[in-house]
Design a protein around this motif. Sequence first.
Motif, short mmCIF file in Angstrom:
data_model
loop_
_atom_site.label_atom_id
_atom_site.label_comp_id
_atom_site.label_asym_id
_atom_site.label_seq_id
_atom_site.Cartn_x
_atom_site.Cartn_y
_atom_site.Cartn_z
N LEU A 24 1.83 18.93 -47.38
CA LEU A 24 1.94 19.39 -46.00
C LEU A 24 2.56 20.78 -45.96
N PHE A 25 1.88 21.69 -45.26
CA PHE A 25 2.36 23.05 -45.08
C PHE A 25 2.59 23.27 -43.59
N VAL A 26 3.74 23.81 -43.24
CA VAL A 26 4.06 24.11 -41.85
C VAL A 26 4.48 25.58 -41.78
N ASN A 27 3.80 26.33 -40.91
CA ASN A 27 4.12 27.75 -40.75
C ASN A 27 4.29 28.01 -39.26
N GLY A 28 5.40 28.60 -38.90
CA GLY A 28 5.64 28.88 -37.49
C GLY A 28 6.90 29.70 -37.29
N SER A 29 7.38 29.65 -36.08
CA SER A 29 8.57 30.42 -35.71
C SER A 29 9.81 29.87 -36.43
N SER A 61 -6.59 23.97 -48.41
CA SER A 61 -6.07 23.03 -47.42
C SER A 61 -6.81 23.20 -46.09
N TYR A 62 -6.72 22.18 -45.25
CA TYR A 62 -7.31 22.20 -43.91
C TYR A 62 -6.19 22.55 -42.93
N SER A 63 -6.45 23.50 -42.03
CA SER A 63 -5.42 23.98 -41.12
C SER A 63 -5.86 23.93 -39.66
N GLU A 64 -4.88 23.70 -38.78
CA GLU A 64 -5.07 23.82 -37.34
C GLU A 64 -3.79 24.40 -36.76
N SER A 65 -3.94 25.16 -35.67
CA SER A 65 -2.78 25.74 -35.00
C SER A 65 -2.55 25.03 -33.67
N TYR A 66 -1.29 24.90 -33.31
CA TYR A 66 -0.88 24.22 -32.09
C TYR A 66 0.22 25.02 -31.41
N GLU A 67 0.44 24.71 -30.15
CA GLU A 67 1.62 25.20 -29.45
C GLU A 67 2.46 23.97 -29.13
N LEU A 68 3.67 23.92 -29.68
CA LEU A 68 4.58 22.80 -29.47
C LEU A 68 5.84 23.32 -28.80
N GLU A 69 6.13 22.81 -27.62
CA GLU A 69 7.34 23.22 -26.90
C GLU A 69 7.41 24.74 -26.75
N GLY A 70 6.26 25.37 -26.53
CA GLY A 70 6.21 26.81 -26.34
C GLY A 70 6.24 27.63 -27.62
N GLU A 71 6.22 26.98 -28.77
CA GLU A 71 6.26 27.66 -30.07
C GLU A 71 4.94 27.46 -30.80
N GLN A 72 4.43 28.51 -31.43
CA GLN A 72 3.21 28.43 -32.23
C GLN A 72 3.53 27.85 -33.60
N VAL A 73 2.65 26.95 -34.06
CA VAL A 73 2.80 26.37 -35.39
C VAL A 73 1.42 26.16 -35.99
N THR A 74 1.31 26.43 -37.29
CA THR A 74 0.09 26.13 -38.03
C THR A 74 0.42 25.03 -39.02
N ILE A 75 -0.35 23.96 -38.94
CA ILE A 75 -0.16 22.79 -39.80
C ILE A 75 -1.35 22.73 -40.75
N SER A 76 -1.07 22.61 -42.02
CA SER A 76 -2.12 22.54 -43.04
C SER A 76 -1.86 21.33 -43.92
N VAL A 77 -2.95 20.65 -44.30
CA VAL A 77 -2.83 19.47 -45.16
C VAL A 77 -3.90 19.51 -46.23
N ARG A 78 -3.60 18.84 -47.31
CA ARG A 78 -4.59 18.56 -48.35
C ARG A 78 -4.15 17.29 -49.05
N LYS A 79 -5.09 16.59 -49.60
CA LYS A 79 -4.78 15.34 -50.30
C LYS A 79 -3.99 15.67 -51.57
N SER A 80 -2.91 14.91 -51.79
CA SER A 80 -2.10 15.11 -53.00
C SER A 80 -2.87 14.64 -54.22
N ASP A 81 -2.60 15.28 -55.34
CA ASP A 81 -3.23 14.84 -56.60
C ASP A 81 -2.58 13.60 -57.13
#
Length: 81
Positions: A24-29, A61-81
């Motif tokens: 799990l990758f989380v990128n944001g403020s 990884s597969y990524s999508e961006s969201y706005e949570l509580e007024g903050e931008q976040v990009t969430i990315s996932v990939r299956k673990s080895d």
Amino acid sequence: RELVHSIQNVRRAAGLEISDHIDLFVNGSAEILRVVGNFNDYVLQETLASEVILGESLDDSYSESYELEGEQVTISVRKSD
């Protein structure tokens, strides 16, 4: 909880099974990263993530961006080895 729900949506959109362990990758403020850090164990448990990596995701990884509580976040996932 809203973050975990968004992570589960990304997992589903990526075609992963609910039982798959993920990287799990989380990128944001700074605020988003602080919240993830404070609730790291909860996020790991609820999402079956092997770890939460703060920052940019890897190319496979597969990524999508969201706005949570007024903050931008990009969430990315990939299956673990």
